[in-house]
Design a protein around this motif. Structure first.
Motif, PDB file in Angstrom:
ATOM      1  N   ARG A  33     -85.595  -0.478  -0.876  1.00  0.00           N
ATOM      2  CA  ARG A  33     -86.308  -1.466  -0.061  1.00  0.00           C
ATOM      3  C   ARG A  33     -86.076  -1.200   1.421  1.00  0.00           C
ATOM      4  NH1 ARG A  33     -83.145  -6.524  -0.611  1.00  0.00           N
ATOM      5  NH2 ARG A  33     -81.980  -5.580   1.064  1.00  0.00           N
ATOM      6  N   GLU A  34     -84.817  -0.945   1.787  1.00  0.00           N
ATOM      7  CA  GLU A  34     -84.510  -0.697   3.186  1.00  0.00           C
ATOM      8  C   GLU A  34     -85.131   0.611   3.674  1.00  0.00           C
ATOM      9  OE1 GLU A  34     -83.249  -3.036   5.147  1.00  0.00           O
ATOM     10  OE2 GLU A  34     -83.296  -4.235   3.318  1.00  0.00           O
ATOM     11  N   LYS A  37     -95.945  -6.886   2.136  1.00  0.00           N
ATOM     12  CA  LYS A  37     -97.092  -5.998   1.897  1.00  0.00           C
ATOM     13  C   LYS A  37     -96.687  -4.670   1.264  1.00  0.00           C
ATOM     14  CE  LYS A  37     -99.659  -8.070   5.644  1.00  0.00           C
ATOM     15  NZ  LYS A  37    -100.298  -7.907   6.927  1.00  0.00           N
ATOM     16  N   LEU A  38     -95.392  -4.383   1.233  1.00  0.00           N
ATOM     17  CA  LEU A  38     -94.936  -3.118   0.656  1.00  0.00           C
ATOM     18  C   LEU A  38     -94.854  -3.224  -0.867  1.00  0.00           C
ATOM     19  CD1 LEU A  38     -92.015  -2.182   3.082  1.00  0.00           C
ATOM     20  CD2 LEU A  38     -94.325  -1.234   3.029  1.00  0.00           C
ATOM     21  N   PRO A  39     -95.154  -2.143  -1.565  1.00  0.00           N
ATOM     22  CA  PRO A  39     -95.046  -2.159  -3.034  1.00  0.00           C
ATOM     23  C   PRO A  39     -93.597  -1.949  -3.478  1.00  0.00           C
ATOM     24  CG  PRO A  39     -95.856  -0.025  -2.307  1.00  0.00           C
ATOM     25  CD  PRO A  39     -95.709  -0.878  -1.064  1.00  0.00           C
ATOM     26  N   LEU A  40     -92.746  -2.912  -3.166  1.00  0.00           N
ATOM     27  CA  LEU A  40     -91.323  -2.818  -3.485  1.00  0.00           C
ATOM     28  C   LEU A  40     -91.055  -3.245  -4.924  1.00  0.00           C
ATOM     29  CD1 LEU A  40     -89.853  -4.542  -0.302  1.00  0.00           C
ATOM     30  CD2 LEU A  40     -90.102  -2.093  -0.725  1.00  0.00           C
ATOM     31  N   ARG A  46     -84.061   4.979  11.704  1.00  0.00           N
ATOM     32  CA  ARG A  46     -84.437   5.454  10.374  1.00  0.00           C
ATOM     33  C   ARG A  46     -83.362   6.363   9.799  1.00  0.00           C
ATOM     34  NH1 ARG A  46     -86.335   9.685   7.947  1.00  0.00           N
ATOM     35  NH2 ARG A  46     -86.611  10.875   9.845  1.00  0.00           N
ATOM     36  N   MET A  47     -82.836   7.242  10.622  1.00  0.00           N
ATOM     37  CA  MET A  47     -81.789   8.154  10.152  1.00  0.00           C
ATOM     38  C   MET A  47     -80.537   7.365   9.738  1.00  0.00           C
ATOM     39  SD  MET A  47     -83.143  11.087  10.137  1.00  0.00           S
ATOM     40  CE  MET A  47     -81.755  12.140   9.883  1.00  0.00           C
ATOM     41  N   MET A  48     -80.189   6.341  10.500  1.00  0.00           N
ATOM     42  CA  MET A  48     -79.031   5.530  10.169  1.00  0.00           C
ATOM     43  C   MET A  48     -79.272   4.785   8.852  1.00  0.00           C
ATOM     44  SD  MET A  48     -77.112   2.475  12.261  1.00  0.00           S
ATOM     45  CE  MET A  48     -76.982   3.469  13.710  1.00  0.00           C
ATOM     46  N   MET A  51     -91.882   2.348   7.010  1.00  0.00           N
ATOM     47  CA  MET A  51     -93.093   1.644   7.405  1.00  0.00           C
ATOM     48  C   MET A  51     -93.116   1.461   8.925  1.00  0.00           C
ATOM     49  SD  MET A  51     -94.285  -2.275   6.813  1.00  0.00           S
ATOM     50  CE  MET A  51     -93.006  -2.795   7.919  1.00  0.00           C
ATOM     51  N   LEU A  52     -91.988   1.092   9.500  1.00  0.00           N
ATOM     52  CA  LEU A  52     -91.909   0.921  10.945  1.00  0.00           C
ATOM     53  C   LEU A  52     -92.155   2.234  11.673  1.00  0.00           C
ATOM     54  CD1 LEU A  52     -88.806  -1.395  11.357  1.00  0.00           C
ATOM     55  CD2 LEU A  52     -91.190  -1.966  11.803  1.00  0.00           C
TER      56      LEU A  52
END
Length: 158
Positions: A75-76, A54-57, A100-102, A82-83
């Motif tokens: 992408r990552e 669903k992401l506009p990748l 997320r920071m990692m 998103m999470l």
């Protein structure tokens, strides 16, 4: 199978892998077969799994290895962000923030390394075109002749 037959099938697989490697393409992407084989967007799991469909990748096709690696890093990052946007308890949000920071550090490192790789897209002209990625192939994807199990008759890549 006898030892000789086993050696023969391994040799057949090795020849098949070399043959597949010689099919070269001008871009990185997924193969489509409308009327002729063309390179289109990537269809592999990392670009679609875990809500990424669903992401506009950017899914390609990519004209260079550098563009592909940068799209993987983005992408990552996008998947991780998103999470983080989901409603969740505070403890879960903290865990997500640490993750997320990692991911941001790792993606930044990948972008930095990609930028430093001289020759990433300027390799030997014979090796520069892209070949098929068969690392996900398994024995279940290869069919052998029932009369001669040392002879590959069809595989799911082709």
């Amino acid at each position: 199978m006898s030892s000789q037959e086993q050696d023969t099938i391994v040799a057949s697989l090795a020849r098949w892998m070399v043959e597949v490697f010689h099919h070269r393409f001008p871009r990185i992407g997924g193969l489509s077969n409308d009327s002729e084989v063309t390179v289109g967007p990537i269809v592999s799991k990392p670009f679609y799994a875990d809500g990424r469909a669903k992401l506009p990748l950017e899914r390609g096709p990519f004209v260079s290895a550098r563009a592909y690696y940068l799209a993987c890093a983005q992408r990552e990052l996008d998947a991780c962000r998103m999470l983080f946007a989901q409603d969740a308890p505070a403890s879960y949000q903290r865990d997500l923030e640490e993750s997320r920071m990692m991911v941001e550090r790792i993606a930044g490192l990948l972008c930095d390394l990609t930028g430093r790789c001289r020759g990433l897209d300027d390799d030997d002209p014979e090796m520069a075109p892209f070949s098929l990625d068969i690392h996900g192939r398994a024995l279940k994807d290869i069919f052998v002749s029932p009369e001669n199990p040392t002879h590959i008759v069809r595989n799911l890549v082709a």
